[in-house]
Motif scaffolding. Structure first.
Motif, PDB file in Angstrom:
ATOM      1  N   GLU A  49     -11.661 -30.484   5.075  1.00  0.00           N
ATOM      2  CA  GLU A  49     -12.322 -29.266   4.567  1.00  0.00           C
ATOM      3  C   GLU A  49     -12.320 -28.180   5.646  1.00  0.00           C
ATOM      4  OE1 GLU A  49     -14.061 -26.527   2.213  1.00  0.00           O
ATOM      5  OE2 GLU A  49     -13.170 -28.457   1.614  1.00  0.00           O
ATOM      6  N   ILE A  50     -12.581 -28.590   6.883  1.00  0.00           N
ATOM      7  CA  ILE A  50     -12.581 -27.621   8.002  1.00  0.00           C
ATOM      8  C   ILE A  50     -11.199 -26.990   8.142  1.00  0.00           C
ATOM      9  CG2 ILE A  50     -12.767 -27.402  10.515  1.00  0.00           C
ATOM     10  CD1 ILE A  50     -14.922 -29.621  10.379  1.00  0.00           C
ATOM     11  N   LYS A  51     -10.180 -27.819   8.068  1.00  0.00           N
ATOM     12  CA  LYS A  51      -8.810 -27.305   8.200  1.00  0.00           C
ATOM     13  C   LYS A  51      -8.509 -26.274   7.076  1.00  0.00           C
ATOM     14  CE  LYS A  51      -3.979 -28.601   7.767  1.00  0.00           C
ATOM     15  NZ  LYS A  51      -3.036 -29.600   7.327  1.00  0.00           N
ATOM     16  N   ASN A  52      -8.977 -26.594   5.841  1.00  0.00           N
ATOM     17  CA  ASN A  52      -8.722 -25.685   4.714  1.00  0.00           C
ATOM     18  C   ASN A  52      -9.395 -24.337   4.947  1.00  0.00           C
ATOM     19  OD1 ASN A  52      -7.199 -27.599   3.392  1.00  0.00           O
ATOM     20  ND2 ASN A  52      -8.946 -28.451   2.244  1.00  0.00           N
ATOM     21  N   GLN A  53     -10.631 -24.354   5.419  1.00  0.00           N
ATOM     22  CA  GLN A  53     -11.365 -23.117   5.655  1.00  0.00           C
ATOM     23  C   GLN A  53     -10.667 -22.269   6.715  1.00  0.00           C
ATOM     24  OE1 GLN A  53     -13.922 -21.898   3.899  1.00  0.00           O
ATOM     25  NE2 GLN A  53     -13.988 -23.758   2.604  1.00  0.00           N
ATOM     26  N   LEU A  54     -10.255 -22.884   7.814  1.00  0.00           N
ATOM     27  CA  LEU A  54      -9.630 -22.129   8.913  1.00  0.00           C
ATOM     28  C   LEU A  54      -8.237 -21.624   8.518  1.00  0.00           C
ATOM     29  CD1 LEU A  54     -10.689 -24.282  11.991  1.00  0.00           C
ATOM     30  CD2 LEU A  54     -11.503 -21.984  11.404  1.00  0.00           C
ATOM     31  N   SER A  55      -7.584 -22.375   7.652  1.00  0.00           N
ATOM     32  CA  SER A  55      -6.230 -21.957   7.221  1.00  0.00           C
ATOM     33  C   SER A  55      -6.285 -20.636   6.468  1.00  0.00           C
ATOM     34  CB  SER A  55      -5.593 -23.042   6.350  1.00  0.00           C
ATOM     35  OG  SER A  55      -5.389 -24.216   7.099  1.00  0.00           O
ATOM     36  N   LYS A  56      -7.397 -20.419   5.744  1.00  0.00           N
ATOM     37  CA  LYS A  56      -7.538 -19.171   4.991  1.00  0.00           C
ATOM     38  C   LYS A  56      -7.755 -17.982   5.924  1.00  0.00           C
ATOM     39  CE  LYS A  56      -9.325 -21.485   0.873  1.00  0.00           C
ATOM     40  NZ  LYS A  56     -10.487 -21.671  -0.059  1.00  0.00           N
ATOM     41  N   LEU A  57      -8.245 -18.272   7.169  1.00  0.00           N
ATOM     42  CA  LEU A  57      -8.450 -17.188   8.143  1.00  0.00           C
ATOM     43  C   LEU A  57      -7.191 -16.904   8.968  1.00  0.00           C
ATOM     44  CD1 LEU A  57     -11.992 -18.177   9.513  1.00  0.00           C
ATOM     45  CD2 LEU A  57     -11.437 -16.404   7.823  1.00  0.00           C
ATOM     46  N   ALA A  58      -6.251 -17.818   8.907  1.00  0.00           N
ATOM     47  CA  ALA A  58      -5.061 -17.700   9.763  1.00  0.00           C
ATOM     48  C   ALA A  58      -4.314 -16.384   9.598  1.00  0.00           C
ATOM     49  CB  ALA A  58      -4.120 -18.882   9.481  1.00  0.00           C
ATOM     50  N   PRO A  59      -4.222 -15.814   8.364  1.00  0.00           N
ATOM     51  CA  PRO A  59      -3.457 -14.553   8.225  1.00  0.00           C
ATOM     52  C   PRO A  59      -4.121 -13.401   8.967  1.00  0.00           C
ATOM     53  CG  PRO A  59      -3.619 -15.687   6.110  1.00  0.00           C
ATOM     54  CD  PRO A  59      -4.559 -16.361   7.013  1.00  0.00           C
ATOM     55  N   TYR A  60      -5.411 -13.510   9.265  1.00  0.00           N
ATOM     56  CA  TYR A  60      -6.120 -12.371   9.841  1.00  0.00           C
ATOM     57  C   TYR A  60      -5.900 -12.216  11.346  1.00  0.00           C
ATOM     58  CZ  TYR A  60      -8.524 -12.692   5.350  1.00  0.00           C
ATOM     59  OH  TYR A  60      -8.814 -12.760   4.025  1.00  0.00           O
ATOM     60  N   ALA A  61      -5.697 -13.311  12.027  1.00  0.00           N
ATOM     61  CA  ALA A  61      -5.530 -13.182  13.488  1.00  0.00           C
ATOM     62  C   ALA A  61      -4.860 -14.465  14.035  1.00  0.00           C
ATOM     63  CB  ALA A  61      -6.876 -12.976  14.181  1.00  0.00           C
ATOM     64  N   THR A  62      -4.136 -14.278  15.140  1.00  0.00           N
ATOM     65  CA  THR A  62      -3.442 -15.415  15.783  1.00  0.00           C
ATOM     66  C   THR A  62      -4.425 -16.470  16.250  1.00  0.00           C
ATOM     67  OG1 THR A  62      -1.678 -13.931  16.536  1.00  0.00           O
ATOM     68  CG2 THR A  62      -1.850 -16.062  17.629  1.00  0.00           C
ATOM     69  N   ASP A  63      -5.581 -16.057  16.766  1.00  0.00           N
ATOM     70  CA  ASP A  63      -6.569 -17.022  17.276  1.00  0.00           C
ATOM     71  C   ASP A  63      -7.019 -17.962  16.164  1.00  0.00           C
ATOM     72  OD1 ASP A  63      -6.381 -15.907  19.741  1.00  0.00           O
ATOM     73  OD2 ASP A  63      -8.226 -14.701  19.580  1.00  0.00           O
ATOM     74  N   TYR A  64      -7.212 -17.420  14.937  1.00  0.00           N
ATOM     75  CA  TYR A  64      -7.622 -18.278  13.824  1.00  0.00           C
ATOM     76  C   TYR A  64      -6.529 -19.302  13.486  1.00  0.00           C
ATOM     77  CZ  TYR A  64     -11.086 -14.559  13.233  1.00  0.00           C
ATOM     78  OH  TYR A  64     -12.073 -13.643  13.440  1.00  0.00           O
ATOM     79  N   LYS A  65      -5.290 -18.823  13.550  1.00  0.00           N
ATOM     80  CA  LYS A  65      -4.169 -19.725  13.256  1.00  0.00           C
ATOM     81  C   LYS A  65      -4.081 -20.854  14.286  1.00  0.00           C
ATOM     82  CE  LYS A  65       0.811 -19.782  12.353  1.00  0.00           C
ATOM     83  NZ  LYS A  65       0.998 -20.984  13.126  1.00  0.00           N
ATOM     84  N   LEU A  66      -4.278 -20.514  15.568  1.00  0.00           N
ATOM     85  CA  LEU A  66      -4.209 -21.529  16.635  1.00  0.00           C
ATOM     86  C   LEU A  66      -5.275 -22.583  16.445  1.00  0.00           C
ATOM     87  CD1 LEU A  66      -3.510 -19.274  19.760  1.00  0.00           C
ATOM     88  CD2 LEU A  66      -1.918 -20.845  18.629  1.00  0.00           C
ATOM     89  N   VAL A  67      -6.485 -22.164  16.091  1.00  0.00           N
ATOM     90  CA  VAL A  67      -7.579 -23.122  15.885  1.00  0.00           C
ATOM     91  C   VAL A  67      -7.262 -24.009  14.691  1.00  0.00           C
ATOM     92  CG1 VAL A  67     -10.006 -23.379  15.304  1.00  0.00           C
ATOM     93  CG2 VAL A  67      -9.331 -21.658  16.959  1.00  0.00           C
ATOM     94  N   ALA A  68      -6.727 -23.413  13.633  1.00  0.00           N
ATOM     95  CA  ALA A  68      -6.382 -24.179  12.434  1.00  0.00           C
ATOM     96  C   ALA A  68      -5.304 -25.222  12.747  1.00  0.00           C
ATOM     97  CB  ALA A  68      -5.905 -23.246  11.329  1.00  0.00           C
ATOM     98  N   ASP A  69      -4.307 -24.819  13.585  1.00  0.00           N
ATOM     99  CA  ASP A  69      -3.239 -25.754  13.961  1.00  0.00           C
ATOM    100  C   ASP A  69      -3.786 -26.926  14.776  1.00  0.00           C
ATOM    101  OD1 ASP A  69      -1.410 -24.204  12.681  1.00  0.00           O
ATOM    102  OD2 ASP A  69      -0.674 -23.178  14.498  1.00  0.00           O
ATOM    103  N   ARG A  70      -4.737 -26.640  15.650  1.00  0.00           N
ATOM    104  CA  ARG A  70      -5.306 -27.717  16.482  1.00  0.00           C
ATOM    105  C   ARG A  70      -6.080 -28.700  15.613  1.00  0.00           C
ATOM    106  NH1 ARG A  70      -8.483 -24.944  21.277  1.00  0.00           N
ATOM    107  NH2 ARG A  70      -8.860 -27.160  21.784  1.00  0.00           N
ATOM    108  N   ILE A  71      -6.797 -28.143  14.612  1.00  0.00           N
ATOM    109  CA  ILE A  71      -7.511 -29.030  13.681  1.00  0.00           C
ATOM    110  C   ILE A  71      -6.504 -29.888  12.913  1.00  0.00           C
ATOM    111  CG2 ILE A  71      -8.883 -29.082  11.554  1.00  0.00           C
ATOM    112  CD1 ILE A  71     -10.572 -28.566  13.972  1.00  0.00           C
TER     113      ILE A  71
END
Length: 550
Positions: free
Chosen positions: A246-268
């Motif tokens: 669920e955490i990964k899904n939430q962060l994935s939706k933020l990934a388009p907004y900024a690189t930092d969000y994408k990096l966190v989503a990838d680590r999850i």
């Protein structure tokens, strides 16, 4: 041969340098003039122990140096044995320091007294009436017989074979002792070996067995905790995997907004992959987990066996137990094969002994053949030396013992009078007779072997004029093949020399000194005339001296 002698600060000699020739050299001088000093100095060169009391001036160093021409002496092997540099012109130097310490050198190489004596014995033989006991020595008697028997090569072969025989016998004795000791330990070693073999040891298995034991012994607790862990990870509502997804899904939706969000989503995402793998591994462990009381007992028994063996042999690793097993295997094998090894060594010993017996028997036969010739030559020579009734009998018996020079036992038996019984030399001959016997033997030996320079020291004492002529002739004959010195009081002997030296004392600055002088032909006439008639020489003594020299 002795070619030169230098003596400094010894007894009554301040400084003396003299050169010698081959042939027969005569040394004369009044009693007490210092002939014994000359012999003492030479004895030091030959390895006699030094004495500070013989040093003329104790505050200065005493040096005695002798030069020998040894080109024809076949001494290279001796020099090699003694670790010395071989030189055809060999110089031996002896020094006595004011401290009393003595040093010796051969060709400027320091040597000990043992080496000096070994070399000196091959270079110079000083012979006096007091040294005739050498005649009664077994080793010397064998040297005489073996020279005539031409046993030189056989003696060398025998000596080498005797060394081999002693070595093989020693090895056989050790093997037999080893067998006795090994037999005592064999049963125990076999027991230890069987224990180790039955354990079926494998290098590194101890750690694996310990892990397996802990697993089987705690299987219930392990099962409970794996189940609980599986539930915490995989529960569809509250499991860690569900929540992380669920955490990964939430962060994935933020990934388009900024690189930092994408990096966190990838680590999850990476953590989720690792967690899924762990979850699958736990499921596999659960499936593999199975209680097995029999296996637990087997593992426990094997661990007890290994630990008991580790404690018994006081080691800490299975690899060390395996090495002990290998060593025991070898020891047992050696012990069981000792009979074969001993049999082979006994066979080798018999073969060596057979060859040794062959050498010893051949030497015995050669000696038997040489004895009649020796006794005949001795009796003829002694007849000319005033012992017409002298008879020799050489008693040679073959023993059962391997000695240093064969298996023979030897006795020189002598009778000086007609009808007299044969006795051993030391019992049957007087000192004067022994001197003449020794001269005769040395004369015979010159025909069979290379003798070192010989110096006769007044062996003519108590001998009549006619006999002294015969002694002088023998010495003269000897000097044709070797260098001969003779110290004499008899004019008949002195006149036979090729070279004549006189030892005398003189006072220099109120100090008495001993000197050695080579005499000219005219001085020889005077010296021999004085030996004939005393200091007050008559014309008849002069004429007699000239006749002797002629």
């Amino acid at each position: 041969m002795l070619t030169a002698l230098s003596i400094k600060n010894y007894a009554l000699i301040d400084s003396l340098q003299v050169k010698f020739n081959d042939g027969l050299t005569i040394i004369t001088g009044e009693t007490g003039a210092g002939k014994s000093i000359l012999l003492g100095g030479l004895s030091l060169v030959l390895g006699k122990r030094a004495d500070l009391s013989s040093v003329k001036n104790p505050t200065e160093k005493c040096i005695i140096e002798a030069t020998f021409d040894i080109a024809n002496y076949n001494l290279k092997s001796l020099f090699k044995t003694e670790d010395l540099d071989y030189e055809p012109q060999t110089i031996i130097r002896r020094e006595i320091l004011p401290s009393g310490k003595s040093r010796a050198f051969v060709n400027d190489t320091p040597v000990n007294l043992d080496s000096l004596q070994a070399l000196g014995a091959q270079l110079l033989d000083i012979h006096s009436q007091h040294q005739t006991l050498q005649l009664t020595n077994d080793d010397f008697q064998f040297q005489v017989i073996d020279a005539l028997a031409n046993n030189s090569n056989l003696l060398q072969d025998y000596a080498l074979q005797l060394q081999t025989f002693k070595r093989v016998k020693s090895e056989l004795k050790k093997l037999q002792h080893q067998k006795i000791e090994a037999a005592k330990e064999l049963d125990y070693n076999l027991f230890l070996l069987k224990e180790l073999e039955d354990a079926n040891l494998v290098d590194g298995e101890l750690e694996a067995l310990e892990d397996e034991y802990e697993t089987l012994n705690n299987i219930e607790e392990i099962g409970e905790r794996l189940t609980a862990t599986h539930e915490l990870l995989g529960n569809t509502e509250i499991g860690v995997v569900t929540q992380l997804t669920e955490i990964k899904n939430q962060l994935s939706k933020l990934a388009p907004y900024a690189t930092d969000y994408k990096l966190v989503a990838d680590r999850i995402g990476s953590s989720l992959i690792e967690l899924d793998d762990i979850f699958a591994e736990i499921e596999a462990l659960q499936e593999a987990l199975e209680a097995d009381p029999n296996r637990l007992n087997t593992v426990n028994s094997k661990l007890q066996v290994i630990n008991n063996l580790l404690q018994k042999h006081t080691v800490s690793e299975v690899s060390e137990l395996i090495q002990i097993k290998n060593d025991l295997t070898e020891n047992v094998s050696v012990t069981e094969n000792l009979d074969t090894v001993i049999a082979e060594k006994e066979s080798e010993s018999l073969a060596v002994e057979k060859q040794l017996n062959t050498y010893a028997l051949q030497m015995h036969k050669n000696r038997e053949k040489a004895i009649p010739g020796l006794t005949k030559q001795l009796e003829v020579l002694l007849d000319t030396l005033g012992m017409p009734n002298a008879r020799f009998n050489v008693d040679l018996n073959l023993s059962d013992t391997f000695l240093g020079n064969g298996k023979d036992e030897l006795k020189f038996l002598f009778s000086a009078n007609k009808g007299g019984q044969f006795n051993e030399l030391k019992k049957g001959a007087s000192g004067g007779e022994l001197s003449r016997i020794m001269l005769a033997i040395k004369s015979i030996l010159t025909n069979y072997t290379q003798l070192p320079t010989i110096m006769f020291d007044e062996i003519d004492t108590g001998v009549s004029g006619e006999i002294s002529n015969k002694m002088a002739s023998i010495m003269q004959q000897m000097s044709t093949t070797m260098q001969v010195f003779t110290i004499t009081h008899l004019p008949q002997i002195a006149a036979k020399g090729d070279t004549h030296f006189k030892v005398f004392k003189e006072d220099v600055d109120d100090v008495t000194q001993t000197q050695l002088k080579r005499l000219s032909p005219e001085e020889r006439v005077v010296e021999i005339a004085q030996m004939l008639g005393g200091l007050d020489m008559s014309s008849s003594a002069i004429e007699h001296a000239k006749q002797l020299l002629a």
